[in-house]
Design an enzyme around this catalytic site. Structure first.
Site, mmCIF file in Angstrom:
data_model
loop_
_atom_site.group_PDB
_atom_site.id
_atom_site.type_symbol
_atom_site.label_atom_id
_atom_site.label_comp_id
_atom_site.label_asym_id
_atom_site.label_seq_id
_atom_site.Cartn_x
_atom_site.Cartn_y
_atom_site.Cartn_z
ATOM 1 N N GLY A 1 42.064 42.607 30.443
ATOM 2 C CA GLY A 1 43.082 41.568 30.509
ATOM 3 C C GLY A 1 44.501 41.970 30.194
ATOM 4 O O GLY A 1 45.427 41.186 30.432
ATOM 5 N N PRO B 1 39.255 47.267 30.748
ATOM 6 C CA PRO B 1 40.504 47.089 31.481
ATOM 7 C C PRO B 1 40.357 47.441 32.952
ATOM 8 O O PRO B 1 39.666 48.389 33.306
ATOM 9 C CB PRO B 1 41.457 48.082 30.795
ATOM 10 C CG PRO B 1 40.565 49.142 30.238
ATOM 11 C CD PRO B 1 39.233 48.503 29.953
ATOM 12 N N ARG C 1 43.146 46.006 35.632
ATOM 13 C CA ARG C 1 44.501 45.962 36.191
ATOM 14 C C ARG C 1 45.409 47.056 35.623
ATOM 15 O O ARG C 1 46.138 47.692 36.365
ATOM 16 C CB ARG C 1 45.123 44.586 35.899
ATOM 17 C CG ARG C 1 46.413 44.338 36.638
ATOM 18 C CD ARG C 1 47.086 43.060 36.136
ATOM 19 N NE ARG C 1 46.214 41.920 36.133
ATOM 20 C CZ ARG C 1 46.111 41.026 37.119
ATOM 21 N NH1 ARG C 1 46.856 41.143 38.202
ATOM 22 N NH2 ARG C 1 45.288 40.003 37.007
ATOM 23 N N ARG D 1 47.414 38.448 46.905
ATOM 24 C CA ARG D 1 47.886 37.966 45.601
ATOM 25 C C ARG D 1 49.091 37.015 45.678
ATOM 26 O O ARG D 1 49.095 35.990 44.996
ATOM 27 C CB ARG D 1 48.168 39.131 44.646
ATOM 28 C CG ARG D 1 46.942 40.041 44.421
ATOM 29 C CD ARG D 1 47.100 40.975 43.240
ATOM 30 N NE ARG D 1 47.113 40.238 41.999
ATOM 31 C CZ ARG D 1 48.192 39.947 41.333
ATOM 32 N NH1 ARG D 1 49.364 40.378 41.748
ATOM 33 N NH2 ARG D 1 48.121 39.230 40.233
ATOM 34 N N CYS E 1 48.876 33.890 61.211
ATOM 35 C CA CYS E 1 49.318 32.560 61.652
ATOM 36 C C CYS E 1 49.157 31.481 60.585
ATOM 37 O O CYS E 1 48.392 30.528 60.757
ATOM 38 C CB CYS E 1 48.545 32.180 62.899
ATOM 39 S SG CYS E 1 48.673 33.463 64.131
ATOM 40 N N GLU E 2 49.812 31.673 59.451
ATOM 41 C CA GLU E 2 49.833 30.674 58.392
ATOM 42 C C GLU E 2 51.151 30.822 57.656
ATOM 43 O O GLU E 2 51.578 31.954 57.415
ATOM 44 C CB GLU E 2 48.732 30.929 57.341
ATOM 45 C CG GLU E 2 47.342 30.830 57.860
ATOM 46 C CD GLU E 2 46.310 30.711 56.739
ATOM 47 O OE1 GLU E 2 46.655 30.246 55.636
ATOM 48 O OE2 GLU E 2 45.177 31.086 56.997
HETATM 49 N N1 LLP Z 1 36.150 41.954 32.283
HETATM 50 C C1 LLP Z 1 35.810 40.785 32.848
HETATM 51 C C2 LLP Z 1 34.592 40.115 32.412
HETATM 52 C C3 LLP Z 1 36.627 40.214 33.855
HETATM 53 O O1 LLP Z 1 36.295 39.051 34.395
HETATM 54 C C4 LLP Z 1 37.810 40.885 34.250
HETATM 55 C C5 LLP Z 1 38.671 40.337 35.313
HETATM 56 C C6 LLP Z 1 38.117 42.122 33.635
HETATM 57 C C7 LLP Z 1 37.267 42.606 32.651
HETATM 58 C C8 LLP Z 1 39.324 42.915 34.006
HETATM 59 O O2 LLP Z 1 40.500 42.259 33.703
HETATM 60 P P1 LLP Z 1 41.899 43.022 33.887
HETATM 61 O O3 LLP Z 1 41.962 44.110 32.855
HETATM 62 O O4 LLP Z 1 41.919 43.591 35.254
HETATM 63 O O5 LLP Z 1 42.914 41.990 33.683
HETATM 64 N N2 LLP Z 1 42.166 38.759 41.264
HETATM 65 C C9 LLP Z 1 43.018 38.418 40.143
HETATM 66 C C10 LLP Z 1 42.460 38.963 38.840
HETATM 67 C C11 LLP Z 1 41.061 38.515 38.532
HETATM 68 C C12 LLP Z 1 40.513 39.033 37.235
HETATM 69 C C13 LLP Z 1 39.068 38.728 37.096
HETATM 70 N N3 LLP Z 1 38.432 39.262 35.935
HETATM 71 C C14 LLP Z 1 44.430 38.920 40.416
HETATM 72 O O6 LLP Z 1 44.679 39.471 41.481
HETATM 73 O O7 LLP Z 1 45.320 38.741 39.569
#
Ligand code: LLP
Length: 421
Positions: free
Chosen positions: A239, A276, A278, A314, A346-347
Site C-alpha cells: 500500500g 508491496p 506499486r 488508470r 470510441c469513448e
Molecule cells: N496486498 C494485498 C492484499 C492487496 O490487495 C494489494 C493491492 C497489495 C498487497 C499491493 O498494494 P500496493 O503496494 O500495490 O499498493 N489497480 C489499482 C490498485 C489496486 C490495488 C489492489 N490491491 C490502481 O491502479 O491504483
C-alpha cells in the site's frame, strides 16, 4: 529515483535511448527498467533489516515472467491472489515457501493447486474460506500455515476504489470478532495458525493510517497470545504510495515505513512480511506512445495518441494522474500549451489528461507516461480489438521484448466459430 533520465535532450531507459526501442518495437509499449525494479525491492528489504522478514512482491502490480524471475532471483517472496498468479510465481522459479496466497475468494481448486506446489501461508479472508482450506488440506493429509486477515476499520485516506481497511469493505474479518475466529481456526484440522494479516489499501501517501492499523495488530497479537495462539508472523500488507505528480507529492520512503513497523510491532518478535506492489513496479515502468494527430477543437486542442484506455485504464478508472513527457526535449526553450490528451477508443472516457500543459508536439512525436509500471500492462485489454501492448525490459545497454505484441491473426484465432453456424 528511477533510471528514466534525459541525456542531451533525449529520454533513456537505463543506457538505451527510448526512441531506439520505439523504432524496433513499434508503439505503444510498456518499458521497464530492471535496475529500478531491483532497487525498489532492495529499499524495502533494507528497511526491514532490523529483524527477520520477507518482502513478498504483490505481483498483481506487474506480473510478467521476466519481472518475477528478476525479483525472485533477488530473494523476493511473492504475494499471489489467484491460481494463475500462483502458477506464474512457480514458473518464475519462486519456491513455494516464499509464496503467500491472499485474495478474497480462493476456490478449492486454487487451494489444492497451492498445497500441491507448496505454499508459505494462506491469508484467510473469511470463515467459509477458512473451512474450505481446512477441508482441502485435511483431504490431502497436510497441515498448512495460515494467517487471518483482519479488517481494522481504518481509513486509508486513498481513492475509494482502492481502500480496503474500512468495515464496509469486503476484505478480512472484523477485528472485533478475531478472538472467536482464531479459536475456530485453531480447532480446525489441516490448519496451523501462525499469524495475523492486514492490508488497508493502496497508494497511501501518509504513514498515519498504517500506524493506526499496525497498533491494532500489535494489540491483537497480545490478546491472541494470551488465548494460547502462537503468533509468529505478521503480514502487514502493501500500500505504500508513489509520487505520480513529481511537483507536489512526497509520500513517505520505504525507510520511514520500515521504522514505523519496527516502532509499532517490532517488540513482538514476529517475522515480518510485507506485500508491496506499486512502489516496486510503479516508477520502474513507462508507457511509450506516439502522437497520431494534433486536432484543433472548439476552444481546446487534442493530442490524439496511439495508446488508449485499453492500454492504461488508470486515468479512466480512478481519475489517476500520470505525467506525460516528450521522449525528445525541444532544443529551444518553448512555451507550454494546454492539451487534452486522448486515445483513439470510441469513448469520451478515453481521456488521459485534460488541459495538460505540454511542450509543442506534432504527429509522429513520441511521449512517455511515467509511473505506469504498476497496474498498467496487467490491467490492459484488447477492447476495440487493439492488440495487447508489448512489454520491454531494459538493463543498462541491453533491452528485450518480454511480451510480444499479438498480431491481428493471433487475436482472431483465439475465437472459435462453431461448425453449426
Ligand atoms: N496486498 C494485498 C492484499 C492487496 O490487495 C494489494 C493491492 C497489495 C498487497 C499491493 O498494494 P500496493 O503496494 O500495490 O499498493 N489497480 C489499482 C490498485 C489496486 C490495488 C489492489 N490491491 C490502481 O491502479 O491504483
Amino acid at each position: 529515483m528511477d533510471h528514466f533520465l534525459y541525456r542531451d535532450g533525449q529520454l533513456f531507459a537505463e543506457d538505451v535511448p527510448v526512441a531506439e526501442i520505439a523504432a524496433q518495437v513499434g508503439t505503444p509499449f510498456y518499458l521497464y527498467s530492471l535496475n529500478t525494479l531491483l532497487r525498489h525491492f532492495t529499499l524495502f528489504d533494507e528497511a526491514l533489516s532490523w529483524g527477520p522478514h520477507l518482502v513478498c512482491y504483490a505481483m498483481k502490480a506487474a506480473s510478467n515472467q521476466a519481472i518475477l524471475t528478476a525479483l525472485g532471483k533477488a530473494g523476493a517472496g511473492m504475494d499471489v491472489v489467484s491460481g494463475g498468479e500462483y502458477a506464474r510465481a512457480k514458473a518464475a522459479g519462486v519456491p513455494g515457501e516464499r509464496i503467500v496466497f491472499s485474495g478474497v475468494g480462493k476456490t478449492k481448486e486454487e487451494i489444492r493447486l497451492a498445497l500441491e506446489g507448496g505454499i508459505r501461508q494462506f491469508n484467510v479472508e473469511s470463515e467459509p474460506e477458512m473451512r474450505a482450506i481446512s477441508e482441502v488440506a485435511q483431504s490431502m493429509g497436510v497441515e498448512v500455515p495460515v494467517a487471518i486477515r483482519v479488517n481494522p476499520d481504518v481509513d486509508a485516506k486513498t481513492h475509494a476504489k482502492i481502500a480496503t481497511g474500512k468495515s464496509e469493505n469486503k476484505f478480512g474479518i472484523p477485528i472485533a470478532r478475531a478472538k472467536e475466529v482464531y479459536a475456530e481456526a485453531a480447532a480446525l484440522p489441516g490448519l496451523k495458525v501462525v499469524g495475523i494479516d492486514v492490508h488497508i489499501g493502496s497508494q497511501l501517501t501518509q504513514l498515519e493510517p498504517f500506524e493506526q492499523a499496525y497498533r491494532k495488530v500489535a494489540e491483537l497479537t497480545e490478546v491472541l497470545r494470551a488465548e494460547g495462539h502462537e503468533i509468529t508472523r505478521l503480514d502487514l500488507g502493501g500500500g505504500l504510495g508513489i509520487p505520480y505528480a513529481r511537483s507536489n507529492e512526497a509520500p513517505p520512503l520505504p525507510s520511514d515505513y520500515g521504522q514505523l513497523i519496527q516502532r509499532t510491532v517490532g517488540h513482538l518478535g514476529c517475522e515480518i512480511e510485507i506485500e508491496p506492489g506499486r512502489l516496486i513496479a510503479g516508477n520502474s515502468g513507462l508507457l511509450v506512445s506516439k502522437v497520431i494527430y494534433l486536432k484543433n477543437g472548439e476552444g481546446r486542442d487534442f493530442l490524439i495518441l496511439d495508446a488508449a484506455m485499453n492500454d492504461l485504464i488508470r486515468p479512466a478508472m480512478y481519475d489517476a494522474h500520470h505525467e506525460i513527457i516528450p521522449v525528445m526535449e525541444s532544443e529551444v526553450a518553448t512555451e507550454l500549451a494546454p492539451y487534452d490528451i486522448v486515445g483513439p477508443v470510441c469513448e469520451s472516457g478515453d481521456t488521459f489528461a485534460k488541459g495538460r500543459l505540454m511542450p509543442p508536439l506534432k504527429a509522429g512525436d513520441l511521449v512517455a507516461f511515467r509511473s505506469a509500471g504498476a497496474y498498467g500492462a496487467v490491467m490492459s485489454s484488447e477492447y476495440n480489438t487493439r492488440p495487447l501492448v508489448p512489454e520491454v525490459l531494459a538493463k543498462e545497454v541491453q533491452f528485450a521484448v518480454i511480451r510480444a505484441r499479438p498480431t491481428y491473426e493471433d487475436i482472431i484465432n483465439r475465437d472459435t466459430v462453431p461448425e453449426w453456424l
